[in-house]
Scaffold this active site. Structure first.
Site, PDB file in Angstrom:
ATOM      1  N   CYS A  54     -10.587  11.541  -2.929  1.00 37.72           N
ATOM      2  CA  CYS A  54     -10.026  10.275  -2.452  1.00 37.72           C
ATOM      3  C   CYS A  54      -9.330  10.476  -1.105  1.00 37.72           C
ATOM      4  O   CYS A  54      -9.796  11.285  -0.280  1.00 37.72           O
ATOM      5  CB  CYS A  54      -9.102   9.649  -3.492  1.00 37.72           C
ATOM      6  SG  CYS A  54      -8.756   7.902  -3.160  1.00 37.72           S
ATOM      7  N   ASP A  81      -0.848   9.306  -8.114  1.00 31.57           N
ATOM      8  CA  ASP A  81      -0.320   7.937  -8.181  1.00 31.57           C
ATOM      9  C   ASP A  81       0.880   7.889  -9.115  1.00 31.57           C
ATOM     10  O   ASP A  81       1.852   7.181  -8.858  1.00 31.57           O
ATOM     11  CB  ASP A  81      -1.405   6.961  -8.632  1.00 31.57           C
ATOM     12  CG  ASP A  81      -2.401   6.724  -7.506  1.00 31.57           C
ATOM     13  OD1 ASP A  81      -3.308   7.552  -7.337  1.00 31.57           O
ATOM     14  OD2 ASP A  81      -2.226   5.737  -6.767  1.00 31.57           O
TER      15      ASP A  81
HETATM   16  P1  RI2 Z   1      -0.873   9.534  -1.133  1.00 25.97           P
HETATM   17  C1  RI2 Z   1      -4.455   6.696  -3.821  1.00 25.97           C
HETATM   18  O1  RI2 Z   1      -4.630   5.531  -4.568  1.00 25.97           O
HETATM   19  C2  RI2 Z   1      -5.306   7.837  -4.347  1.00 25.97           C
HETATM   20  O2  RI2 Z   1      -5.447   7.824  -5.759  1.00 25.97           O
HETATM   21  C3  RI2 Z   1      -4.498   9.018  -3.863  1.00 25.97           C
HETATM   22  O3  RI2 Z   1      -4.829  10.221  -4.526  1.00 25.97           O
HETATM   23  C4  RI2 Z   1      -3.089   8.535  -4.177  1.00 25.97           C
HETATM   24  O4  RI2 Z   1      -3.106   7.142  -3.845  1.00 25.97           O
HETATM   25  C5  RI2 Z   1      -1.987   9.249  -3.484  1.00 25.97           C
HETATM   26  O5  RI2 Z   1      -2.073   9.065  -2.091  1.00 25.97           O
HETATM   27  P2  RI2 Z   1      -5.305   4.189  -3.945  1.00 25.97           P
HETATM   28  O6  RI2 Z   1      -4.179   3.366  -3.375  1.00 25.97           O
HETATM   29  O7  RI2 Z   1       0.357   8.829  -1.564  1.00 25.97           O
HETATM   30  O8  RI2 Z   1      -6.335   4.576  -2.924  1.00 25.97           O
HETATM   31  O9  RI2 Z   1      -0.772  11.036  -1.278  1.00 25.97           O
HETATM   32  O10 RI2 Z   1      -5.947   3.505  -5.136  1.00 25.97           O
HETATM   33  O11 RI2 Z   1      -1.335   9.130   0.260  1.00 25.97           O
END
Ligand code: RI2
Length: 307
Positions: A125, A194
C-alpha cells in the site's frame, strides 16, 4: 478546510493514509474553532462535538482518526470560557500535527537500523511511516531495491513507487499476487498501520496479512512502522475494530459480471502478532505484545473507562 468538507474528502479517499486523515481532521477542528462566530460556550461545544462526529463518521477503521480528534478536543468540556476553549483546540491541533510529523523522522531512523547494506525490502500500500524507514535506510546506503505491491483496488502502490523513486530508491512495482514468488529474495518487509490492537494484532490495508504469512514462511523479518497514535485504547476496553467495506465499483465496472455475483470489497485485514517481528514507533522498537503497555503509557489507564 472546515469539518464537513474534510470529512467528505476523507470518505472519498481524496485524503488518505491513516496519519494524514488524523492530521487533516485535527486541522479541520482548528478551523471550526477559529470560525465559530458566536459568544456562547455551550453553542461552541455543541458545534465542536458536531464536527467531531462528522469527522469520525467519515471512515471507520483507522484509530489514528479517533485518537487525533480526541487529542484535539480533550478537556474541552471542562472549560467554561469561549476564548479559552478556542485557544485550547487550536493549540492541541498544532501539537498533534507537529508531533505526528516529527514521529516519522524517528521511525525512519530506527527502522533503517534493522537493515544491512545490500537489502531488498518489500512494502504494501502507501504508508508514509514505512516509506520513511526505507528512504532513511537508502540514504544510509543500505537499500539495493524496494519492491512495492500494487495494492488493489485503489492501487496505492503506484503512489509508493513514485514516492520511493523520487527519493532515489531503486524501485520495482509488482502485482499483489506476485508477493510469494519474490519473498525468498527479500531481506525485510516494512508496512504501516491503521490500528494496532491491545493484543498486538495489526489492522492494515487488505493483503497485509498475506504478506506477513509469506514473510513468516520464508523467515523474512516483518516490521510494522507505526506512530503511537495508531495504537487503540478502544480495543483495550474490549471494542472490536470495524473493518471498512467499500463500494463494488472500486473493483469492477458495471456489466463485467452478472448482477447475481456478489462483490465483496473489504479494505483492511488483521495480522496476528506471531507474524510481526517488531513494531517501530517514534518512542522505540517494541514487540507486538507490548501494545498494551504502549496504550497505557500513551493514553493512560483511565482510557479503559471510556464509553
Ligand atoms: P501511514 C493506509 O490506509 C494504508 O493502509 C497504510 O498502510 C496506512 O494507511 C498507514 O499509512 P488508507 O487510508 O499513516 O490508504 O503510515 O486506506 O501513511
Amino acid at each position: 478546510m472546515r469539518a464537513k468538507e474534510t470529512a467528505e474528502r476523507i470518505r472519498s479517499m481524496e485524503v488518505r493514509g491513516a496519519a494524514e486523515i488524523a492530521r487533516q481532521a485535527a486541522i479541520a477542528l482548528k478551523e471550526e474553532a477559529l470560525a465559530y462566530p458566536e459568544m456562547d460556550i455551550q453553542g461552541f461545544k455543541l458545534a465542536m462535538n458536531g464536527s467531531k462526529g462528522m469527522l469520525l463518521a467519515s471512515r471507520p477503521t483507522a484509530i489514528s482518526l479517533w485518537n487525533g480528534v480526541e487529542f484535539v478536543t480533550k478537556g474541552m468540556n471542562d472549560v467554561q470560557e469561549l476564548e479559552a476553549a478556542r485557544e485550547m483546540i487550536v493549540k492541541n491541533a498544532d501539537i498533534f500535527v507537529k508531533r505526528s510529523q516529527d514521529a516519522l523522522a524517528n521511525i525512519g531512523k530506527m527502522g533503517a537500523k534493522r537493515l544491512r547494506p545490500g537489502s531488498r525490502v518489500m512494502t504494501h500500500c502507501n504508508s508514509k511511516a514505512a516509506i520513511a524507514a526505507i528512504v532513511e535506510a537508502h540514504r544510509q546506503g543500505k537499500v539495493k531495491e524496494a519492491i512495492a505491491t500494487e495494492s488493489r483496488p485503489w492501487r496505492q502502490g503506484i503512489l509508493t513507487a513514485n514516492d520511493l523513486s523520487e527519493a532515489g530508491v531503486p524501485t520495482t512495482l509488482i502485482v499483489d499476487s506476485a508477493v510469494r514468488h519474490l519473498m525468498k529474495d527479500i531481506d525485510a518487509v516494512f508496512v504501516g498501520a491503521d490500528t494496532i490492537c491491545s493484543n498486538g494484532v495489526l489492522i492494515n490495508k487488505i493483503g497485509t496479512s498475506q504478506l506477513a504469512l509469506m514473510a513468516h514462511e520464508a523467515r523474512v523479518p516483518f516490521y510494522v512502522c507505526a506512530e503511537t497514535f495508531k495504537f487503540s485504547p478502544k480495543t483495550m476496553s474490549g471494542d472490536m475494530v470495524e473493518i471498512e467495506e467499500r463500494d463494488a465499483t472500486e473493483i469492477i465496472k458495471p456489466g463485467e459480471v452478472p448482477s447475481s455475483v456478489r462483490i465483496f470489497n473489504p479494505v483492511f485485514d488483521a495480522t496476528p502478532p506471531e507474524y510481526i517481528d517488531s513494531i517501530i514507533t517514534e518512542i522505540g522498537v517494541v514487540p507486538p505484545y507490548a501494545a498494551y503497555e504502549i496504550i497505557v503509557s500513551e493514553f493512560g489507564q483511565g482510557s479503559i473507562f471510556m464509553e
